[in-house]
Enzyme design. Structure first.
Site, mmCIF file in Angstrom:
data_model
loop_
_atom_site.group_PDB
_atom_site.id
_atom_site.type_symbol
_atom_site.label_atom_id
_atom_site.label_comp_id
_atom_site.label_asym_id
_atom_site.label_seq_id
_atom_site.Cartn_x
_atom_site.Cartn_y
_atom_site.Cartn_z
ATOM 1 N N GLU A 73 0.778 -1.629 0.138
ATOM 2 C CA GLU A 73 0.114 0.338 -0.372
ATOM 3 C C GLU A 73 0.856 1.235 0.087
ATOM 4 O O GLU A 73 1.042 2.276 -1.273
ATOM 5 C CB GLU A 73 -1.188 0.072 1.175
ATOM 6 C CG GLU A 73 -2.389 -1.070 0.824
ATOM 7 C CD GLU A 73 -2.470 -2.048 0.805
ATOM 8 O OE1 GLU A 73 -0.695 -2.698 1.489
ATOM 9 O OE2 GLU A 73 -2.990 -2.918 0.205
ATOM 10 N N HIS B 271 -10.698 -5.052 9.823
ATOM 11 C CA HIS B 271 -11.585 -4.879 9.181
ATOM 12 C C HIS B 271 -12.552 -3.949 9.099
ATOM 13 O O HIS B 271 -13.206 -4.072 8.365
ATOM 14 C CB HIS B 271 -11.652 -5.810 7.923
ATOM 15 C CG HIS B 271 -10.428 -6.870 8.299
ATOM 16 N ND1 HIS B 271 -9.620 -7.705 8.144
ATOM 17 C CD2 HIS B 271 -9.916 -6.794 6.043
ATOM 18 C CE1 HIS B 271 -8.921 -7.752 7.910
ATOM 19 N NE2 HIS B 271 -8.440 -7.648 6.813
#
Lengths: 376, 439
Positions: free
Chosen positions: A99, A168
């Site tokens: 990322e 998450h």
């Protein structure tokens, strides 16, 4: 308690990798509160996003999509389905799991002239890249005194899904919306998704585009002009989803659906609620919110994220600062529970605002007696 | 006088666990036999590009064996007496290089003076001693090529062409600075000269540079701008080479064959942390072949050596052959920043590197090879002194940013400030640009 209809939601054909049981979740029936309109073409949020990306990529060759699984996998949530075949691997770029690296590459590409769309598999993973989103994207136009603008879009699902656990499920609206130099958008319906994503891609500034995984499969009716390829929604304007005169309920993303359901319930009890779909968290449309509160004199803010320093905190303070004399009751703030998201299904339900919470808060502002908290 | 370019000047000073004898009489090892996994095989012969490891790669790759720089120099010196045809540079190039390095040095010395007089403030990181790296690389670039740097970016900006006046004003925080005083010492941006920053976080610039290289390639292949062969240089230090983003970008740059050169300015110290204390394998050039790109080590105190390596690396990138990792062994004469007391470095080490001052080395080379006379070099120094003085005067006389500048340039599209209580966009309020509008 109203019976909640169990609704089968249709997907784009392939299975979803991460959330396998989502179609078993009980979902509120979205269309119950909408009348049947003559322009009743239905579109899922997923198709709306896909078509918006498709149209923008075909209109401007400088737009490209980069992220994990966006190409051959057709998108982790199938948002970018079909784009690889249409535009090729140079424009739909599958990345390694880095990322920080690929977000920085996107920002660098934006510095030097392209218009990247960076997809995060979920915004939780954006924390690995947050340095680039804030320090090299958001602040650059300012630090370079306007020489380097960063026309980049960071998009992906945000907030809680179903049973995916603490790492998450966080909502990042408040964190990104705190930072000057970023624009933060959060669509609810397909019309929002299409219009705001197109506006974000065309915008010359960095935009954080917070979608919601559970909304991807939901269908909404769209008018004909929404399907036009130049359809765009303005950034910084909220939408009044439902007019009312007794209490203002503000929400964004999935909570708009809950707020609309709550408004239905309240209407049956004689309270007319005005539901505002924020659409744009930064810049926030404080003008619309304040105008609404000045009309209704009561405010309930709803969000999924953590309560402290949240979006609701900002709205409440803005209303208190600008429309204090108009308030007839204390402002009510509904947010997720102040805990990392638990896994067990019943705990998760308690950690996220439910329709009953919104109904109760609205009643409290109207000085109706209500039980204080939800029963487990 | 001591020759500037002898074999001994390429030795690394710090003690290594490996054998440190580095004689150039050793045969240059056969690239076909080398693999990136062998740690001792010729590892001390740092002056070779390490070719790609093909043992487990399905597609055959062309191995590029580029002879190391100092060998080129040595061969040229041995072959015949010094004559113009054997020299690495012409007179004009020599004077250009000299002027660039002297500008970097004088400018930084002036920064130190101005800081202690209170004209400059905050964090200021000076580049004294490392000029050979900046000049050696950036002098070879075109205007459209990009440079991305760290907080030690004054000299990179100057070498790339940003006027000294603009940089000095920026440091003074005046509105005539290259970023109108909004960036500061650590954030030098120039769109015109393609200086893409100036980043305070180490490692932050590396993905940005990789993105600019990605854009170059995209323009050529997708947008079909056939002559777009712009190269990007990413400058960063030894400390950054332990950062995750560095490795992520080595991977992606090699994977996608991006036109980028990763230039490591290994000055052995990250503030007070010695490179040897922080790194498991201190030979940074070796990290290149691990990702499938050549890794080169060069003496960063010698501008001509750096220039030779840079020519090859930049040429590789321009031809579309992919990235290169260049480790320049260099040294900063001053502390990490002007606030650093610089107590941890051994004075003997500093003294040693002071004898290898790159400007003195180039000066000696120019004079020894009769490229220019002392008088001409003195004239260059005088000219640079005037440029720097003029920059200071200009900066001093420049105005501070006005109040309205506070809210400007947050967004390229100013509607980003949203809608005011009157229902109109805040930026349309006439008081907005005066800075008196309530936001």
């Amino acid at each position: 308690m109203l019976g909640i209809l169990r609704q089968k939601v249709s997907f784009g054909g392939s299975h979803i990798s991460i959330v396998e049981q989502s179609f078993l979740r009980i979902r509120p029936a979205v269309n119950a509160s909408r009348g049947y309109t003559s322009a009743a073409k239905e579109m899922t949020v997923r198709d709306a996003l896909n078509s918006a990306l498709d149209e923008e990529m075909s209109a401007d060759p400088k737009v490209f999509l980069m992220g994990e699984e966006v190409g051959e996998y057709q998108g982790a949530y199938k948002i970018s389905k079909g784009l690889l075949d249409k535009y090729g691997p140079e424009r739909v770029v599958d990345t390694p799991i880095t990322e920080a690296g690929f977000t920085g590459i996107g920002v660098g590409a934006a510095y030097y002239g392209l218009r990247p769309v960076i997809e995060f598999m979920t915004f939780n993973f954006s924390m690995q890249a947050i340095d680039h989103i804030i320090n090299s994207a958001a602040k650059s136009n300012y630090m370079s005194a306007g020489q380097i603008s960063v026309p980049i879009v960071f998009r992906g699902p945000n907030g809680a899904a179903a049973g995916v656990g603490a790492q998450h499920s966080q909502c990042y609206a408040a964190w990104y919306a705190a930072c000057p130099g970023l624009k933060v958008l959060s669509p609810y319906s397909s019309e929002d998704a299409r219009g705001l994503l197109k506006a974000a891609i065309r915008d010359p500034d960095p935009v954080v585009f917070l979608e919601n995984e559970l909304l991807y499969g939901e269908s909404f009716p769209v008018a004909a002009e929404v399907l036009d390829s130049s359809f765009c929604l303005p950034i910084g304007k909220a939408k009044i989803e439902r007019e009312g005169k007794d209490v203002t309920i503000t929400a964004f993303s999935k909570m708009v659906g809950y707020a609309l359901k709550a408004a239905e319930i309240l209407a049956n009890e004689g309270i007319s609620a005005e539901v505002i779909n924020l659409r744009s968290i930064r810049p926030m449309d404080k003008a619309t919110i304040n105008a609404s509160v000045r009309k209704t004199n009561r405010l309930v803010t709803v969000e999924e994220g953590f309560p402290q320093h949240g979006v609701g905190a900002e709205i409440c303070t803005s209303v208190i600062e600008e429309s204090f004399e108009y308030l007839d009751a204390a402002v009510e703030r509904i947010a997720g529970a102040d805990v990392p998201m638990p896994y067990a299904a019943n705990l998760e339900r308690m950690a996220v605002p439910q329709i009953e919470d919104i109904v109760r808060a609205a009643k409290r502002t109207c000085y109706r007696s209500v039980p204080k908290a939800a029963t487990a | 006088m001591s020759p500037a370019f002898s074999a001994s000047s390429t030795k690394i000073i710090q003690p290594l666990p490996l054998s440190t004898t580095r004689s150039h009489d050793k045969p240059l090892f056969d690239p076909l036999k080398s693999t990136s996994s062998s740690s001792f095989l010729g590892s001390t012969l740092k002056l070779r590009f390490n070719s790609l490891n093909t043992s487990n790669h399905p597609y055959p790759r062309r191995r590029s064996a580029v002879v190391a720089v100092s060998d080129v120099v040595k061969e040229k010196k041995l072959k015949s007496k010094a004559s113009f045809s054997n020299l690495l540079i012409t007179k004009e190039e020599g004077l250009e290089l000299y002027e660039d390095m002297v500008l970097g040095r004088s400018f930084e010395d002036m920064c130190a003076q101005m800081y202690y007089r209170g004209k400059m403030f905050g964090f200021v990181h000076l580049y004294n001693g490392q000029e050979a790296v900046s000049t050696g690389f950036i002098n070879l670039l075109k205007k459209e090529d990009c440079v991305v740097s760290t907080y030690r970016d004054h000299v990179h900006a100057l070498s790339k062409g940003v006027p000294a006046r603009a940089v000095m004003s920026e440091l003074f925080g005046r509105t005539t600075g290259c970023c109108r005083g909004q960036g500061g010492s650590m954030h030098m941006f120039s769109k015109e000269h393609n200086v893409l920053g100036g980043f305070a976080f180490i490692g932050e610039g590396i993905p940005i540079a990789t993105g600019a290289a990605f854009t170059s390639k995209y323009r050529r292949e997708v947008l079909k701008e056939a002559d777009c062969d712009h190269v990007t240089l990413a400058f960063f230090g030894d400390g950054t080479c332990n950062n995750g983003q560095f490795f992520e970008c080595l991977n992606m740059a090699a994977l996608w064959k991006l036109p980028i050169v990763f230039v490591v300015e290994n000055n052995l110290w990250a503030i007070g942390m010695s490179h040897l204390r922080a790194t498991s394998d201190p030979e940074i050039w070796k990290k290149g072949p691990a990702f499938g790109m050549p890794g080169v080590h060069v003496d960063g105190m010698d501008v001509l050596k750096v220039r030779e390596v840079a020519k090859e690396a930049i040429g590789r990138a321009r031809r579309g052959e992919g990235p290169t990792l260049v480790e320049c062994e260099t040294y900063r004469f001053r502390g990490h920043s002007l606030a650093d007391p610089d107590e941890l470095r051994d004075p003997a080490e500093k003294a040693h590197y002071a004898t290898r001052d790159p400007i003195t080395a180039l000066k000696n080379y120019i004079i020894d090879n009769n490229l220019a006379s002392e008088a001409e070099l003195k004239a260059v120094e005088k000219k640079i002194d005037e440029v720097v003085e003029d920059a200071v005067d200009f900066a001093d006389d420049s105005p501070l940013p006005s109040r309205s500048q506070l809210l400007e340039n947050v967004f390229a599209d100013p509607k980003g400030f949203g809608i005011g209580p009157d229902g109109r966009y805040r930026c349309e309020d006439p008081k907005f640009t005066e800075g008196t509008a309530h936001v």
